[in-house]
Design an enzyme around this catalytic site. Structure first.
Site, mmCIF file in Angstrom:
data_model
loop_
_atom_site.group_PDB
_atom_site.id
_atom_site.type_symbol
_atom_site.label_atom_id
_atom_site.label_comp_id
_atom_site.label_asym_id
_atom_site.label_seq_id
_atom_site.Cartn_x
_atom_site.Cartn_y
_atom_site.Cartn_z
ATOM 1 N N LYS A 234 0.747 -1.082 -0.230
ATOM 2 C CA LYS A 234 0.240 -0.070 -0.082
ATOM 3 C C LYS A 234 0.865 1.254 -0.037
ATOM 4 O O LYS A 234 1.849 1.341 0.606
ATOM 5 C CB LYS A 234 -1.057 -0.171 1.379
ATOM 6 N N SER B 37 -9.773 2.664 3.012
ATOM 7 C CA SER B 37 -8.930 3.140 2.023
ATOM 8 C C SER B 37 -7.875 1.999 1.264
ATOM 9 O O SER B 37 -7.248 2.195 0.287
ATOM 10 C CB SER B 37 -8.093 4.038 2.748
ATOM 11 N N SER C 213 -10.456 0.299 7.265
ATOM 12 C CA SER C 213 -9.653 0.257 5.806
ATOM 13 C C SER C 213 -9.378 -0.883 5.439
ATOM 14 O O SER C 213 -8.832 -0.858 4.163
ATOM 15 C CB SER C 213 -8.651 1.454 5.799
HETATM 16 N N1 GLN Z 1 -13.330 5.259 5.722
HETATM 17 C C1 GLN Z 1 -12.661 5.635 7.399
HETATM 18 C C2 GLN Z 1 -11.994 6.884 7.347
HETATM 19 O O1 GLN Z 1 -12.252 7.483 6.072
HETATM 20 C C3 GLN Z 1 -11.563 4.638 7.827
HETATM 21 C C4 GLN Z 1 -10.169 4.866 6.906
HETATM 22 C C5 GLN Z 1 -9.069 4.116 7.351
HETATM 23 O O2 GLN Z 1 -9.458 2.974 8.272
HETATM 24 N N2 GLN Z 1 -7.953 4.498 6.872
HETATM 25 O O3 GLN Z 1 -11.682 7.622 8.137
#
Ligand code: GLN
Length: 487
Positions: free
Chosen positions: A82, A157, A181
């Site tokens: 990632k 994400s 995410s």
């Molecule tokens: N979707 C959540 C956010 O936008 C979680 C993101 C994440 O876990 N990095 O904060």
């Protein structure tokens, strides 16, 4: 060579039988990526030369020492990393314009561990900008399409890390889960997504989003693979004071007996808009466990409804703080036309960050400001404690919790992009456990009528990852949904 749908376990078996060299395998994956990446936009950087160099070095070492395949748990296993993981020699931007052109001089310690275990890096993988999002639509490289339906998102994400698995563009990937995410995209893409206990894997060198919530772990095809990679990544790190000692072997409960297992089923996770197809697939999974002698215990977790509110106070506060370090001085070449220092900062930040990052920075600074600190930030931290306590009580009554990962399967590209609150509530069922620093997985649980994957979420108490892998594998063995690849 013909690329089989390798797991870590099956690929290593092939190496043991001298079926391929590492270079052949890595070249085959690179060919597939170069041919297919444009369909989903999974990789944002394809590291052909770098990966072949690593493969060649492994092949040479293998010639000297035939036992290397056994010694190295990830010998010759191609992975996607990632883009928020610092990788020496490979551009690392967390898919934000503010870091365009940044080529780190070091690896995140967890990346070093993966390399030392024999993994090969095929390239860097798409994420929402600075991992803020649930769809990869905030990435400066554009959205990652869902391999099962190109009109839909892969989740976020770690959307690229999840699509990589079902697209077979690597054997495993790395991800981060701050508020869902890893689990959300895994659920949307039929991958096995691991979230570990907070502190289990070093966050050093992994670009921070919200430091009290960020966790680092793999996405794989199977539970066994998840346990193998976590074994490599986990452990105390002198560059991250929050890491915990890890002596256990995460494969130790694979093949466990399900009889007598106490499964808590929190009713709130099936209410408030949870899609009926999603509920029914998860209920089917629960029936499987019951048929194997597990006991289902109906529970209520009333604090669930406050999770999103708490998270969207605590996490933007930490995001705002963490984003201050990107000042455009040491890296990033986006404001060479600035007239003075003030102008320079304005240009760097306004050009470098996308709209969602700006929103979070403003919200974070607002809730941390003197007038609102008590009313929002301190209040949210108190509610956070109540959420932690509620989970602790639940784990007095059961060994694991089971629920959907999200209320729906993958949504359409653009469907929520203009509506931040709709996007934020996507993670309503993944956020509470993240707030409590708990481990959990998303394990493939079948498909909707429209052919979209759905994940079963399994949550356990802190440090109980081995149990979580064991429980997940029993269902995986009975269903083998991970074998159903996109058409
Ligand atoms: N979707 C959540 C956010 O936008 C979680 C993101 C994440 O876990 N990095 O904060």
């Amino acid at each position: 060579m013909i690329l089989e749908n390798f797991t870590i376990a099956s690929l290593k078996e092939a190496y043991k039988n001298n079926k391929f060299t590492v270079t052949e395998v890595v070249q085959a994956y690179l060919d597939r990526i170069n041919e297919r990446n444009k369909l989903t936009n999974t990789y944002v950087l394809i590291a052909d030369e770098f990966a072949l160099k690593q493969a060649n070095a492994l092949d040479e070492a293998w010639q000297q020492d035939a036992s290397l395949v056994d010694k190295l748990p990830l010998f010759g296993v191609p992975m996607g990393v990632k883009d928020n993981f610092t990788t020496q020699g490979l551009e690392t931007t967390a898919c934000s314009n503010i870091l365009k052109g940044y080529v780190p001089p070091f690896n995140a310690p967890c990346v070093d561990k993966l390399y030392a275990a024999g993994a090969v890096c095929l390239g860097k993988i798409n994420t929402d900008e600075m991992t803020c999002g649930a769809s990869t639509e905030t990435s400066c490289f554009g959205v990652t399409k869902n391999p099962y339906d190109h009109e839909r998102v892969s989740g976020g994400s770690s959307g690229g890390s999840a699509s990589m698995i079902s697209e077979n563009l690597g054997v495993f990937s790395t991800g981060t889960d701050t508020g869902g995410s890893i689990r959300l995209p895994a659920s949307f893409c039929n991958a096995f997504g691991v979230k570990c206990t907070y502190g289990r894997v070093s966050r050093s060198g992994v670009l921070s989003m919200a430091s009290s919530l960020d966790t680092v772990a793999p996405l794989t095809k199977t539970a066994l693979d998840g346990a193998i990679v976590l074994n490599v990544m986990a452990g105390k790190c002198d560059k991250d004071a929050t890491t915990i000692e890890t002596t256990e072997d995460f494969t130790s409960e694979l093949g466990m007996e399900l009889k007598g297992l106490k499964i808590g089923v929190p009713k709130e996770y099936f209410e408030h808009g949870t899609d009926s197809e999603v509920s029914s697939l998860v209920r089917k999974a629960l029936d499987f466990y019951k048929s194997q002698g597990a006991e289902l215990i109906d529970l209520s977790l009333p604090m669930t409804k406050y999770g999103v509110a708490v998270y969207y106070i605590v996490s933007p506060s930490e995001v705002a703080t963490n984003m201050q370090r990107y000042d455009g001085i040491k890296f990033g070449q986006i404001a060479s036309d600035a007239e003075n220092l003030d102008d320079f900062y304005k240009k760097v930040k306004s050009r470098g960050f996308g709209p969602e990052m700006k929103r979070r920075i403003m919200v974070g600074n607002y809730v941390l400001s003197a007038e609102s600190y008590e009313a929002y930030y301190i209040k949210a931290q108190k509610v956070r404690t109540l959420i932690i306590n509620e989970f602790a009580d639940a784990f007095q009554k059961c060994d694991v919790l089971m629920a959907p990962v999200a209320a729906t399967a993958a949504f359409k590209i653009g469907e929520k992009a203009g509506d931040p609150v709709a996007m934020y509530t996507t993670d309503a069922l993944a956020i509470p456990s993240a707030i409590a620093g708990l481990p959990g997985v998303s394990v493939p649980a079948g498909f909707t009528e429209a052919g979209l994957p759905v994940g079963l979420q399994i949550l356990v108490a802190q440090r109980k990852e081995a149990l979580m892998f064991g429980v997940a594998k029993a269902f995986e063995d009975a269903t083998e949904y991970y074998k159903r690849v996109p058409a």
